[in-house]
Design a protein around this motif. Structure first.
Motif, PDB file in Angstrom:
ATOM      1  N   LEU A 225     -18.462   9.191 -11.837  1.00 25.15           N
ATOM      2  CA  LEU A 225     -19.048   8.839 -10.545  1.00 25.15           C
ATOM      3  C   LEU A 225     -17.986   8.521  -9.499  1.00 25.15           C
ATOM      4  N   GLY A 226     -16.789   8.237  -9.939  1.00 27.73           N
ATOM      5  CA  GLY A 226     -15.693   7.951  -9.028  1.00 27.73           C
ATOM      6  C   GLY A 226     -14.383   7.958  -9.783  1.00 27.73           C
ATOM      7  N   LEU A 227     -13.272   8.045  -9.066  1.00 30.06           N
ATOM      8  CA  LEU A 227     -11.968   8.047  -9.722  1.00 30.06           C
ATOM      9  C   LEU A 227     -10.877   7.615  -8.751  1.00 30.06           C
ATOM     10  N   THR A 228      -9.746   7.243  -9.329  1.00 27.89           N
ATOM     11  CA  THR A 228      -8.553   6.874  -8.561  1.00 27.89           C
ATOM     12  C   THR A 228      -7.427   7.810  -8.961  1.00 27.89           C
ATOM     13  N   LEU A 229      -6.802   8.406  -7.959  1.00 30.84           N
ATOM     14  CA  LEU A 229      -5.754   9.409  -8.179  1.00 30.84           C
ATOM     15  C   LEU A 229      -4.459   8.934  -7.540  1.00 30.84           C
ATOM     16  N   ALA A 230      -3.380   8.927  -8.331  1.00 31.45           N
ATOM     17  CA  ALA A 230      -2.044   8.638  -7.813  1.00 31.45           C
ATOM     18  C   ALA A 230      -1.344   9.944  -7.503  1.00 31.45           C
ATOM     19  N   THR A 231      -0.799  10.067  -6.296  1.00 30.28           N
ATOM     20  CA  THR A 231      -0.079  11.271  -5.888  1.00 30.28           C
ATOM     21  C   THR A 231       1.260  10.873  -5.286  1.00 30.28           C
ATOM     22  N   PRO A 232       2.199  11.809  -5.151  1.00 34.45           N
ATOM     23  CA  PRO A 232       3.457  11.487  -4.476  1.00 34.45           C
ATOM     24  C   PRO A 232       3.260  11.020  -3.035  1.00 34.45           C
ATOM     25  N   GLU A 233       2.113  11.327  -2.448  1.00 35.03           N
ATOM     26  CA  GLU A 233       1.823  10.941  -1.062  1.00 35.03           C
ATOM     27  C   GLU A 233       0.967   9.687  -0.962  1.00 35.03           C
TER      28      GLU A 233
END
Length: 530
Positions: A225-233
């Motif tokens: 239903l939802g998520l958290t994404l770590a990116t270089p930005e």
């Protein structure tokens, strides 16, 4: 406990094939044991890391200490490639050319962000690593200088909302760990793929995994239903309500991205009460076509079982429908096809659905086989990868591939893929045994999961590659998707590009460039490198 470095799962569960099976392989396919022993782990010596000491120190600061950056040979070998048959054959031959420079183990979302920044600063590519169970080249980036980002320290249940029936899980949790945490509160995720014992929550999300109880619980991407994404930005967060009309669903853009857009650090998932009753049973059909019609009836008109599977004639005859009883199949040419139905829920609901489903299955020509086949399937539902390793040990080549299509295309797709595999491998001098089952059904279509067994030949990887390519071509030509649940990786990438089309690929490239401007995240996986 770590997975077996050159095979699948718990080393204590590995077992050789019985002589009856090795004799059948020899007589039917010309399989002979290989005489070259595989090296021991301590004898595998990858090249020394070339990453600068300053880069390794920066990674250590980002991950919370030097103890969370490993450069020893064993850790790096254990994080080399995935668990496809070509992966295992290469590592058993001592080929660790794709070994990472280091293994980094961050312990929080912020530490993942810091590691990504450090890698960007020092020009190191990053491969997110969960259980290491990819079978499509998802852990083999096209960059020699990379680190494996092992998420095992992200292993907590962050929140559970019993009113909304949601939970927030960190993505380094393995399947059994997640289920144990949820069970303490009386809930289950209901996601049980064949890789369940070793794969992680993050891997399920990154590859759009589909569990063996998908008919009842749905695919993993339907659970998120939802998520958290770590990116270089920076950080991308999606999903603040069960459904939304606020623009395109960015959550679905991340699901299935295979680490190419960022590192998923937590997911909000739908959970359900633990079932009080579980019943699995078998049904016999005269043909695969007849059985597929029965599955379609249940998928379209109900009642839909929690588990719904159908093995074709060959898979049924060999006994692969019950992997822990391989070789103990019915042994008759008129054995037909075995279907497995499973029901989970309250005792009353289970009994009601079983009765209604039995009427449909009987009307479609099915004959009940009792709970024995179903219980044996449930007992051995995670055994097939161990069987694959035993086949390799005995000198056979064993691999799987899968696809999906609309119901009207299933017969043509089934025939096209079987023909492509049989013709290609026979021309190579290693005629195969090709088996298939339907393991995931929808109102509008289903998946097909093929298992291929043959002799290894002089060069097993080179022997398999043309057959795999021919099967991929057959899938696209027959109207199937290049992957239903294994993912794209590098093995399917070129066919995925054709399936998505030039404009679709350009749009995905634009997303990757915005989230990962230096192209450091799993380069060459999902999308070709520029």
């Amino acid at each position: 406990m770590d997975m077996l470095w050159n095979g699948w799962g718990d080393p204590a569960k590995a077992a050789p094939l019985p002589e009856t099976v090795t004799g059948l392989l020899r007589d039917l396919l010309g399989v002979t044991p290989r005489t070259t022993p595989a090296p021991a782990l301590e004898d595998v010596r990858p090249p020394a890391p070339t990453a600068a000491p300053t880069a390794l120190r920066a990674l250590a600061r980002a991950a919370g200490g030097e103890e969370h950056v490993r450069t020893d040979a064993e850790a790096r070998v254990r994080h080399t490639r995935g668990k496809s048959t070509p992966d295992l054959l290469r590592i058993r031959a001592g080929d660790v050319s794709d070994v990472p420079q280091a293994v980094v183990l961050p312990g929080s979302h912020d530490e993942v962000l810091a590691v990504l920044r450090a890698c960007a600063e020092h020009g190191l590519a990053v491969v997110p690593f969960g259980g290491g169970t990819s079978v499509v080249g998802g852990l083999a980036p096209q960059r020699s200088a990379f680190v494996a980002l092992d998420l095992r320290r992200l292993n907590r249940l962050l929140d559970l909302d019993p009113v909304s029936r949601t939970a927030v899980l960190q993505t380094g949790l393995r399947g059994p760990e997640a289920e144990a945490l949820l069970a303490e509160h009386g809930f289950t995720l209901g996601h049980f793929p064949q890789s369940f014992e070793w794969a992680t929550i993050g891997g399920f999300a990154a590859a759009r995994s589909s569990g063996q109880a998908s008919a009842g619980y749905g695919r993993f991407d339907e659970m998120v239903l939802g998520l958290t994404l770590a990116t270089p930005e920076g950080t991308l967060e999606t999903g603040r309500a069960p459904r939304s009309a606020a623009g395109p669903d960015l959550r679905q853009l991340v699901l299935g991205s295979e680490g190419a857009f960022g590192v998923i650090t937590s997911v909000v998932v739908r959970i359900r009460p633990l079932p009080r009753s579980r019943v699995y049973e078998g049904w016999r059909f005269g043909s695969f076509e007849e059985g597929a019609t029965a599955l379609r009836r249940l998928a379209q008109d109900g009642p839909r079982p929690t588990v719904l599977r159908l093995s074709d004639e060959t898979e049924t005859l060999i006994g692969l429908a019950q992997p822990d009883a391989i070789g103990a199949g019915p042994g008759r040419s008129d054995a037909g096809c075995l279907a497995i139905t499973g029901y989970e829920g309250t005792a009353e609901d289970t009994a009601r659905r079983r009765k209604r489903a039995a009427a449909v299955l009987t009307d479609c020509g099915g004959t009940p086989a009792g709970t024995g086949p179903g219980e044996r399937w449930a007992h051995g539902r995670y055994s097939a990868p161990y069987l694959r390793d035993a086949l390799i040990d005995a000198g056979a080549f064993a691999e799987t591939l899968e696809t999906a299509a609309f119901w009207s295309r299933i017969p043509g797709l089934y025939t096209a893929v079987r023909t492509a595999l049989t013709d290609t491998l026979t021309r190579a001098g290693t005629p195969p045994l090709v088996m298939c089952h339907i393991s995931h059904v929808y109102e509008n279509g289903a998946s097909l999961y093929f298992t291929v067994v043959s002799a290894q030949g002089e060069d097993p990887v080179a022997h398999w590659t043309p057959a795999k390519h021919a099967a991929n071509e057959a899938v696209l030509a027959a109207g199937g998707t290049i992957s239903h649940h294994h993912g794209v990786g590098t093995d399917h990438r070129d066919w995925y590009v054709r399936e998505a089309g030039p404009l679709g690929v350009s749009a995905l490239r634009a997303v990757k460039h915005r989230l990962d401007p230096d192209g450091l995240l799993n380069p060459g996986v999902l999308l070709p490198t520029d």
